[in-house]
Design a protein around this motif. Structure first.
Motif, PDB file in Angstrom:
ATOM      1  N   HIS A 179       0.847  -1.207   0.000  1.00  0.00           N
ATOM      2  CA  HIS A 179       0.000   0.000   0.000  1.00  0.00           C
ATOM      3  C   HIS A 179       0.885   1.261   0.000  1.00  0.00           C
ATOM      4  O   HIS A 179       0.815   2.094   0.904  1.00  0.00           O
ATOM      5  CB  HIS A 179      -0.931   0.001   1.210  1.00  0.00           C
ATOM      6  CG  HIS A 179      -1.885  -1.156   1.243  1.00  0.00           C
ATOM      7  ND1 HIS A 179      -2.709  -1.463   0.187  1.00  0.00           N
ATOM      8  CD2 HIS A 179      -2.157  -2.073   2.208  1.00  0.00           C
ATOM      9  CE1 HIS A 179      -3.449  -2.524   0.499  1.00  0.00           C
ATOM     10  NE2 HIS A 179      -3.126  -2.914   1.701  1.00  0.00           N
ATOM     11  N   ARG A 180       1.681   1.381  -1.038  1.00  0.00           N
ATOM     12  CA  ARG A 180       2.713   2.417  -1.083  1.00  0.00           C
ATOM     13  C   ARG A 180       2.157   3.838  -1.171  1.00  0.00           C
ATOM     14  O   ARG A 180       2.898   4.800  -0.950  1.00  0.00           O
ATOM     15  CB  ARG A 180       3.653   2.155  -2.268  1.00  0.00           C
ATOM     16  CG  ARG A 180       4.599   0.999  -2.040  1.00  0.00           C
ATOM     17  CD  ARG A 180       5.460   0.721  -3.226  1.00  0.00           C
ATOM     18  NE  ARG A 180       4.697   0.152  -4.342  1.00  0.00           N
ATOM     19  CZ  ARG A 180       5.234  -0.205  -5.504  1.00  0.00           C
ATOM     20  NH1 ARG A 180       6.528  -0.026  -5.701  1.00  0.00           N
ATOM     21  NH2 ARG A 180       4.501  -0.736  -6.455  1.00  0.00           N
ATOM     22  N   ARG A 181       0.901   3.996  -1.471  1.00  0.00           N
ATOM     23  CA  ARG A 181       0.315   5.339  -1.500  1.00  0.00           C
ATOM     24  C   ARG A 181      -0.424   5.639  -0.199  1.00  0.00           C
ATOM     25  O   ARG A 181      -0.321   6.735   0.352  1.00  0.00           O
ATOM     26  CB  ARG A 181      -0.650   5.463  -2.688  1.00  0.00           C
ATOM     27  CG  ARG A 181       0.063   5.389  -4.032  1.00  0.00           C
ATOM     28  CD  ARG A 181      -0.888   5.658  -5.176  1.00  0.00           C
ATOM     29  NE  ARG A 181      -0.199   5.595  -6.465  1.00  0.00           N
ATOM     30  CZ  ARG A 181      -0.774   5.828  -7.635  1.00  0.00           C
ATOM     31  NH1 ARG A 181      -2.067   6.149  -7.668  1.00  0.00           N
ATOM     32  NH2 ARG A 181      -0.093   5.748  -8.750  1.00  0.00           N
TER      33      ARG A 181
ATOM     34  N   TRP B 109       8.254  11.086  -2.182  1.00  0.00           N
ATOM     35  CA  TRP B 109       8.781  10.125  -3.149  1.00  0.00           C
ATOM     36  C   TRP B 109       8.127   8.749  -3.002  1.00  0.00           C
ATOM     37  O   TRP B 109       8.752   7.727  -3.268  1.00  0.00           O
ATOM     38  CB  TRP B 109      10.295   9.999  -2.978  1.00  0.00           C
ATOM     39  CG  TRP B 109      11.057  11.155  -3.561  1.00  0.00           C
ATOM     40  CD1 TRP B 109      11.292  11.390  -4.876  1.00  0.00           C
ATOM     41  CD2 TRP B 109      11.667  12.229  -2.846  1.00  0.00           C
ATOM     42  NE1 TRP B 109      12.020  12.552  -5.038  1.00  0.00           N
ATOM     43  CE2 TRP B 109      12.280  13.094  -3.800  1.00  0.00           C
ATOM     44  CE3 TRP B 109      11.780  12.562  -1.503  1.00  0.00           C
ATOM     45  CZ2 TRP B 109      12.961  14.243  -3.460  1.00  0.00           C
ATOM     46  CZ3 TRP B 109      12.463  13.724  -1.156  1.00  0.00           C
ATOM     47  CH2 TRP B 109      13.036  14.549  -2.120  1.00  0.00           C
ATOM     48  N   ARG B 110       6.859   8.727  -2.579  1.00  0.00           N
ATOM     49  CA  ARG B 110       6.190   7.452  -2.303  1.00  0.00           C
ATOM     50  C   ARG B 110       5.987   6.599  -3.556  1.00  0.00           C
ATOM     51  O   ARG B 110       5.950   5.371  -3.461  1.00  0.00           O
ATOM     52  CB  ARG B 110       4.838   7.702  -1.632  1.00  0.00           C
ATOM     53  CG  ARG B 110       3.820   8.443  -2.464  1.00  0.00           C
ATOM     54  CD  ARG B 110       2.634   8.873  -1.617  1.00  0.00           C
ATOM     55  NE  ARG B 110       1.574   9.549  -2.388  1.00  0.00           N
ATOM     56  CZ  ARG B 110       1.631  10.804  -2.773  1.00  0.00           C
ATOM     57  NH1 ARG B 110       2.714  11.527  -2.496  1.00  0.00           N
ATOM     58  NH2 ARG B 110       0.639  11.350  -3.457  1.00  0.00           N
ATOM     59  N   LYS B 111       5.873   7.244  -4.717  1.00  0.00           N
ATOM     60  CA  LYS B 111       5.612   6.471  -5.940  1.00  0.00           C
ATOM     61  C   LYS B 111       6.864   5.806  -6.500  1.00  0.00           C
ATOM     62  O   LYS B 111       6.794   4.732  -7.088  1.00  0.00           O
ATOM     63  CB  LYS B 111       4.994   7.389  -6.994  1.00  0.00           C
ATOM     64  CG  LYS B 111       3.619   7.912  -6.625  1.00  0.00           C
ATOM     65  CD  LYS B 111       3.083   8.814  -7.717  1.00  0.00           C
ATOM     66  CE  LYS B 111       1.708   9.386  -7.344  1.00  0.00           C
ATOM     67  NZ  LYS B 111       1.188  10.297  -8.400  1.00  0.00           N
ATOM     68  N   THR B 112       8.020   6.450  -6.331  1.00  0.00           N
ATOM     69  CA  THR B 112       9.248   5.936  -6.942  1.00  0.00           C
ATOM     70  C   THR B 112      10.300   5.463  -5.932  1.00  0.00           C
ATOM     71  O   THR B 112      11.192   4.696  -6.295  1.00  0.00           O
ATOM     72  CB  THR B 112       9.880   7.025  -7.829  1.00  0.00           C
ATOM     73  OG1 THR B 112      10.133   8.196  -7.024  1.00  0.00           O
ATOM     74  CG2 THR B 112       8.940   7.397  -8.966  1.00  0.00           C
TER      75      THR B 112
ATOM     76  N   THR C 239       0.775   8.311   3.205  1.00  0.00           N
ATOM     77  CA  THR C 239      -0.188   9.401   3.419  1.00  0.00           C
ATOM     78  C   THR C 239      -0.703   9.400   4.855  1.00  0.00           C
ATOM     79  O   THR C 239      -0.760  10.442   5.516  1.00  0.00           O
ATOM     80  CB  THR C 239      -1.367   9.270   2.436  1.00  0.00           C
ATOM     81  OG1 THR C 239      -0.874   9.262   1.090  1.00  0.00           O
ATOM     82  CG2 THR C 239      -2.337  10.429   2.606  1.00  0.00           C
TER      83      THR C 239
END
Length: 437
Positions: free
Chosen positions: A84-86, A146-149, A90
């Motif tokens: 759950h990287r997003r 930088w949560r997406k990459t 958050t």
């Protein structure tokens, strides 16, 4: 080349922040799950400081303690494995954005002595907690940006759902176990193996904390503070209140408020109990009105056993005489009662009631209301039984057991899931081949 080095530096920095957040949240959540009652007591302190304790139901702090432990552990667990990287980064940023100003307020106004973030395992001052949260807020902002990459998964897409679900289920079951039984890790000064007498002593060369008490008296509508040295001799002054403050901070022993006063005649039994060479059973029940009486038959059996073998048996409580009388009428209790500070009782054991076995002031064993020994266990004198012998597991031993219970089933379920996926893939391939033929 510069671009590549910059990306590498950012990735390293994000990874440091990620694992720092994961470690702190997992540890904080696990400690809360390990001692849900302790967390609930700390929530009660917050509610009292905010003036909300009377507005919310009694069960709120206990539900809040469970939810906090599961929530923090799950967030840290997801961050660790990159699941759950997003959502996880958050939520972490939201939590730290709320907690950082809250702990600043705690540090400035000091309504409670510590925030209770890590329970009794690691006690931080309010200013230390605020400093810690500044660091975590910076880390949370970094990971969120930088949560997406910047977050690399440690598990494959095939099993990430299983790992995510297992982490939540595990911490819920662990919390329920610690509620029903007792905390697996006991960081309080009354843990099994603790010498209460030594815990009350001040080491040689250390100075004790000194306190000053001021008395507030009123006369003709005017209030004035007095110390013991300038106490008013004029009898027209009327007492209003008293305040005690720390005059000089010194060494404070882990145990500083343990005392046992006979409910029957007011005799101080503290030294009698702590110096007793024989065994002593202490039935600890802070609030008899709220105590669970489902194990009363076993409690009475333990009392009969103690009388038969010449062991002391006392019920320690902070309840008023009226509640003690009601308890005696409802349960047929024949054992003597003694009075002890309410906070001390809740610190000794996280169960109401709970049973503690002492010998010369050393905590030999503890039982929650759901673990009480029965007649099959109490079939000989205590010195001939395993429950009467000190068998203190080290923290490392307990940690290895918990990790084993966590990792073992997780590995098994993961292998089963991978095997099922492999079998399903082969089956699908066969069906396709048969269709083509």
């Amino acid at each position: 080349m510069e671009n590549k080095n910059l990306h590498r530096a950012i990735f390293v920095w994000v990874s440091i922040c990620r694992f720092l957040l994961a470690g702190v949240f997992i540890f904080s959540g696990f400690i809360k799950a390990n001692d849900p009652y302790g967390t609930a007591y700390k929530i009660q302190d917050y509610l009292e400081a905010w003036g909300l304790s009377q507005m919310l139901p009694d069960v709120f702090p206990y539900l809040g303690a469970m939810v906090m432990g599961v929530f923090e552990f799950a967030l840290g667990f997801y961050m660790l494995f990159g699941i759950h990287r997003r959502i996880a980064p958050t939520l972490m940023l939201i939590v730290m954005s709320f907690m950082t100003p809250l702990t600043l307020w705690l540090a400035i106004s000091n309504p409670i002595s510590d925030c209770g973030c890590f329970g009794d395992a690691v006690v931080l001052t309010n200013w230390q907690t605020f400093g810690k949260n500044i660091v975590l807020l910076i880390a949370a902002i970094t990971v969120f940006k930088w949560r997406k990459t910047g977050i690399v998964k440690l598990v494959s897409e095939k099993v990430d759902w299983l790992v995510a679900l297992y982490g939540v289920v595990f911490i819920i079951l662990y919390t329920l176990y610690c509620i029903r039984e007792l905390p697996v890790f006991d960081f309080r000064p009354y843990h099994i193996g603790a010498d209460i007498r030594k815990g009350m002593e001040i080491p040689e060369g250390e100075k004790p904390t000194t306190y000053e008490t001021t008395f507030i008296y009123a006369k003709n509508g005017v209030e004035k503070e007095f110390t013991i040295d300038n106490f008013p001799s004029d009898s027209t002054w009327t007492f209003v209140d008293s305040k005690t403050r720390i005059k000089e901070k010194g060494y404070e022993p882990p145990i500083h408020d343990f005392s046992i006063i006979s409910q029957e005649d007011g005799t101080d039994l503290t030294d009698t109990v702590l110096d007793d060479e024989n065994y002593t059973f202490l039935l600890v029940a802070p609030y008899l009105k709220k105590a669970d009486d489902s194990g009363i038959d076993l409690i009475n059996e333990v009392y009969d056993y103690s009388v038969e073998h010449g062991y002391r048996f006392l019920c320690l409580t902070a309840s008023p005489d009226e509640d003690i009388a009601i308890w005696q009428d409802n349960t047929g209790a024949e054992y003597p009662f003694a009075l002890t500070d309410e906070i001390t009782l809740k610190t000794i054991i996280r169960s109401n009631p709970g049973l503690v076995l002492l010998k010369k002031g050393v905590v030999i064993n503890k039982w929650s209301n759901n673990q009480l020994p029965d007649e099959y266990e109490l079939n000989a004198p205590l010195d001939k039984l395993s429950i009467g012998t000190l068998n203190q597991k080290t923290v490392s031993h307990k940690l290895a057991e918990v990790l084993g219970w966590f990792a073992g089933p997780l590995l098994f379920l993961t292998l089963c899931d991978l095997a099922w996926l492999k079998w399903h893939k082969r089956k699908k391939k066969k069906e396709e081949e048969q269709t083509e033929n």
